[in-house]
Write a protein that holds these residues in place. Structure first.
Motif, mmCIF file in Angstrom:
data_model
loop_
_atom_site.group_PDB
_atom_site.id
_atom_site.type_symbol
_atom_site.label_atom_id
_atom_site.label_comp_id
_atom_site.label_asym_id
_atom_site.label_seq_id
_atom_site.Cartn_x
_atom_site.Cartn_y
_atom_site.Cartn_z
ATOM 1 N N ILE A 28 0.851 -1.202 0.000
ATOM 2 C CA ILE A 28 0.000 0.000 0.000
ATOM 3 C C ILE A 28 0.878 1.239 0.000
ATOM 4 O O ILE A 28 1.743 1.399 0.864
ATOM 5 C CB ILE A 28 -0.943 0.031 1.225
ATOM 6 C CG1 ILE A 28 -1.850 -1.210 1.239
ATOM 7 C CG2 ILE A 28 -1.792 1.313 1.220
ATOM 8 C CD1 ILE A 28 -2.858 -1.264 2.381
ATOM 9 N N THR A 29 0.683 2.090 -0.976
ATOM 10 C CA THR A 29 1.409 3.367 -1.023
ATOM 11 C C THR A 29 0.517 4.480 -0.484
ATOM 12 O O THR A 29 -0.670 4.535 -0.795
ATOM 13 C CB THR A 29 1.826 3.688 -2.475
ATOM 14 O OG1 THR A 29 2.910 2.828 -2.823
ATOM 15 C CG2 THR A 29 2.274 5.142 -2.634
ATOM 16 N N ILE A 30 1.130 5.334 0.323
ATOM 17 C CA ILE A 30 0.415 6.513 0.819
ATOM 18 C C ILE A 30 1.099 7.733 0.217
ATOM 19 O O ILE A 30 2.282 7.974 0.492
ATOM 20 C CB ILE A 30 0.517 6.644 2.360
ATOM 21 C CG1 ILE A 30 0.296 5.297 3.046
ATOM 22 C CG2 ILE A 30 -0.393 7.748 2.865
ATOM 23 C CD1 ILE A 30 -1.077 4.966 3.441
ATOM 24 N N VAL A 31 0.386 8.472 -0.596
ATOM 25 C CA VAL A 31 0.958 9.677 -1.201
ATOM 26 C C VAL A 31 0.623 10.866 -0.291
ATOM 27 O O VAL A 31 -0.551 11.170 -0.069
ATOM 28 C CB VAL A 31 0.410 9.917 -2.616
ATOM 29 C CG1 VAL A 31 1.157 11.070 -3.271
ATOM 30 C CG2 VAL A 31 0.505 8.659 -3.461
ATOM 31 N N GLY A 32 1.665 11.519 0.209
ATOM 32 C CA GLY A 32 1.486 12.613 1.170
ATOM 33 C C GLY A 32 1.790 12.097 2.569
ATOM 34 O O GLY A 32 0.986 11.364 3.148
ATOM 35 N N ALA A 33 2.987 12.450 3.074
ATOM 36 C CA ALA A 33 3.380 11.971 4.412
ATOM 37 C C ALA A 33 3.075 13.038 5.461
ATOM 38 O O ALA A 33 3.893 13.356 6.320
ATOM 39 C CB ALA A 33 4.867 11.603 4.418
ATOM 40 N N GLY A 34 1.876 13.627 5.342
ATOM 41 C CA GLY A 34 1.424 14.610 6.334
ATOM 42 C C GLY A 34 0.625 13.920 7.423
ATOM 43 O O GLY A 34 0.825 12.735 7.704
ATOM 44 N N ASN A 35 -0.305 14.676 8.001
ATOM 45 C CA ASN A 35 -1.053 14.143 9.151
ATOM 46 C C ASN A 35 -1.907 12.926 8.810
ATOM 47 O O ASN A 35 -1.839 11.901 9.484
ATOM 48 C CB ASN A 35 -1.946 15.243 9.740
ATOM 49 C CG ASN A 35 -1.134 16.250 10.526
ATOM 50 O OD1 ASN A 35 -0.076 15.925 11.061
ATOM 51 N ND2 ASN A 35 -1.627 17.476 10.604
ATOM 52 N N VAL A 36 -2.723 13.037 7.763
ATOM 53 C CA VAL A 36 -3.606 11.914 7.429
ATOM 54 C C VAL A 36 -2.773 10.743 6.909
ATOM 55 O O VAL A 36 -2.988 9.584 7.294
ATOM 56 C CB VAL A 36 -4.670 12.313 6.370
ATOM 57 C CG1 VAL A 36 -5.550 11.121 6.029
ATOM 58 C CG2 VAL A 36 -5.520 13.478 6.860
ATOM 59 N N GLY A 37 -1.794 11.050 6.058
ATOM 60 C CA GLY A 37 -0.985 9.996 5.444
ATOM 61 C C GLY A 37 -0.212 9.173 6.466
ATOM 62 O O GLY A 37 -0.246 7.939 6.449
ATOM 63 N N THR A 38 0.473 9.859 7.379
ATOM 64 C CA THR A 38 1.302 9.095 8.334
ATOM 65 C C THR A 38 0.436 8.368 9.364
ATOM 66 O O THR A 38 0.790 7.278 9.800
ATOM 67 C CB THR A 38 2.327 10.000 9.052
ATOM 68 O OG1 THR A 38 1.649 11.121 9.585
ATOM 69 C CG2 THR A 38 3.415 10.457 8.114
ATOM 70 N N THR A 39 -0.698 8.963 9.728
ATOM 71 C CA THR A 39 -1.575 8.256 10.680
ATOM 72 C C THR A 39 -2.168 7.015 10.021
ATOM 73 O O THR A 39 -2.309 5.967 10.654
ATOM 74 C CB THR A 39 -2.688 9.199 11.201
ATOM 75 O OG1 THR A 39 -2.084 10.415 11.623
ATOM 76 C CG2 THR A 39 -3.429 8.590 12.369
#
Ligand code: NAD
Length: 309
Positions: A5-16
């Motif tokens: 699973i890739t998460i694009v955007g390592a901000g608040n929603v992405g890292t959580t």
């Protein structure tokens, strides 16, 4: 072998979201962001927690889409979040530029992925993602209704002092000011809320649900909600992976369902490894139907304004 699973955007929603996936041992995670160091640092931090969670997944961070290649699922959280006083729609042009670039990269590197779009204004961004990737509609899905519904459930459970698991509800329509909560179909402790709560109390719950995101933005001042949004994304991932199988309200492309054609909008669906497996058509009352159509027209209006489409 774990799914990827890739998460694009390592901000608040992405890292959580990455944290929850790792904690639940659901899949290997790749975090990608334009900022150098952040996805790498966050990934190492989450990876180091995995022994304590007895999780065997691999968590990595990168700035290159090559490392995300052949992902099974991609969660798109890249973009700007709201500031106090802003509506989700105010983010339209800036986030559309980001989503266009992200979608082009996904289409190049993960041709078979199922994409979950989180970035706001979400329904319009899901539409844009599908148009740019040219993926089948069943593989591009927006997250909004799961969050709006869990917010409403939590307000009802608090109001009645009962367990949230005993509250079932569904919020349809756009993930925006014109969302369509359905008190008629909302159950609490086995009873319809319309039978146990006053009209004014239900109105207050609906208003708080519609303003759920803004309430948190107003308090945080420098960001928007992310714990419940990330948990909502993970609920969808668990349905795609076959771990859960309840229907979920998600933003999907409507091709005549509910009398609406050519926009992404929140409706109950069944998810599977194919993405959207089935759109469930509920019978709406005249008022609910009007609210749903108004919601669809608002999203259509936003889509028309997207300059990079
Ligand atoms: P954030 O600012 O914490 O994180 C956004 C991240 O995206 C940042 O790390 C930024 O560097 C990155 N980014 C920017 N441009 C990029 C690009 N081109 N490629 C890769 N990464 C890029 O914001 P957040 O709180 O995580 O929110 C992210 C988005 O999700 C916002 O648009 C927000 O409004 C939306 N959101 C939607 C829902 C929903 O229910 N659909 C809920 C919460 C937040």
């Amino acid at each position: 072998m774990h799914k990827k699973i890739t998460i694009v955007g390592a901000g608040n929603v992405g890292t959580t979201t990455a944290q929850l996936i790792a904690e639940k041992n659901l899949a290997d995670v790749v975090l990608i962001d334009v900022v150098e160091g952040i996805p790498q640092g966050k990934a190492i931090d989450i990876q180091e927690a995995c022994p304590l969670w007895q999780s065997s997944v691999k968590v990595t961070g990168t700035n290159s889409y090559d490392d995300t290649a052949n992902s099974d699922i991609i969660v798109v959280t890249a973009g700007l979040a709201r500031k106090p006083g802003m509506s989700r729609d105010d983010l339209l042009q800036a986030n559309a530029r980001i989503i266009r670039e992200v979608a082009e990269n996904i289409a190049r590197t993960s041709t078979q992925a199922i994409i979950i779009v989180v970035t706001n204004p979400m329904d319009a961004m899901a539409y844009l993602t599908q148009r740019v990737t040219n993926f089948p509609h069943n593989r591009v899905i927006g997250m909004g209704g799961v969050l709006d519904s869990t917010r409403m459930r939590s307000f009802i459970a608090q109001g009645l002092n009962i367990f949230p698991k005993d509250v079932q509800t569904i919020v349809l329509g756009s993930h925006g000011d014109l969302m369509v909560p359905l008190p008629r179909l909302t159950m609490a402790g086995g009873k319809r809320i319309t039978d146990i709560l006053s009209e004014s109390k239900i109105k207050m719950i609906i208003e708080r649900t519609k303003n759920g995101g803004a309430e948190i933005v107003g308090l945080l001042k420098t960001g928007s909600a992310y714990y419940a949004p990330a948990a909502s994304v993970v609920e969808m991932i668990e349905a795609i992976l076959g771990i859960k199988n309840d229907p979920l309200p998600c933003s999907v492309y409507l091709d005549g369902e509910y009398g609406v054609k050519g926009v992404y909008l929140g409706v109950p669906i069944r998810l599977s490894s194919r993405g959207v497996d089935k759109i469930i058509e509920l019978e709406l009352t005249e008022d609910e139907n009007q609210a749903f159509i108004a919601s669809a027209e608002a999203v259509r209006g936003l889509i028309k304004k997207i300059k990079v489409l």
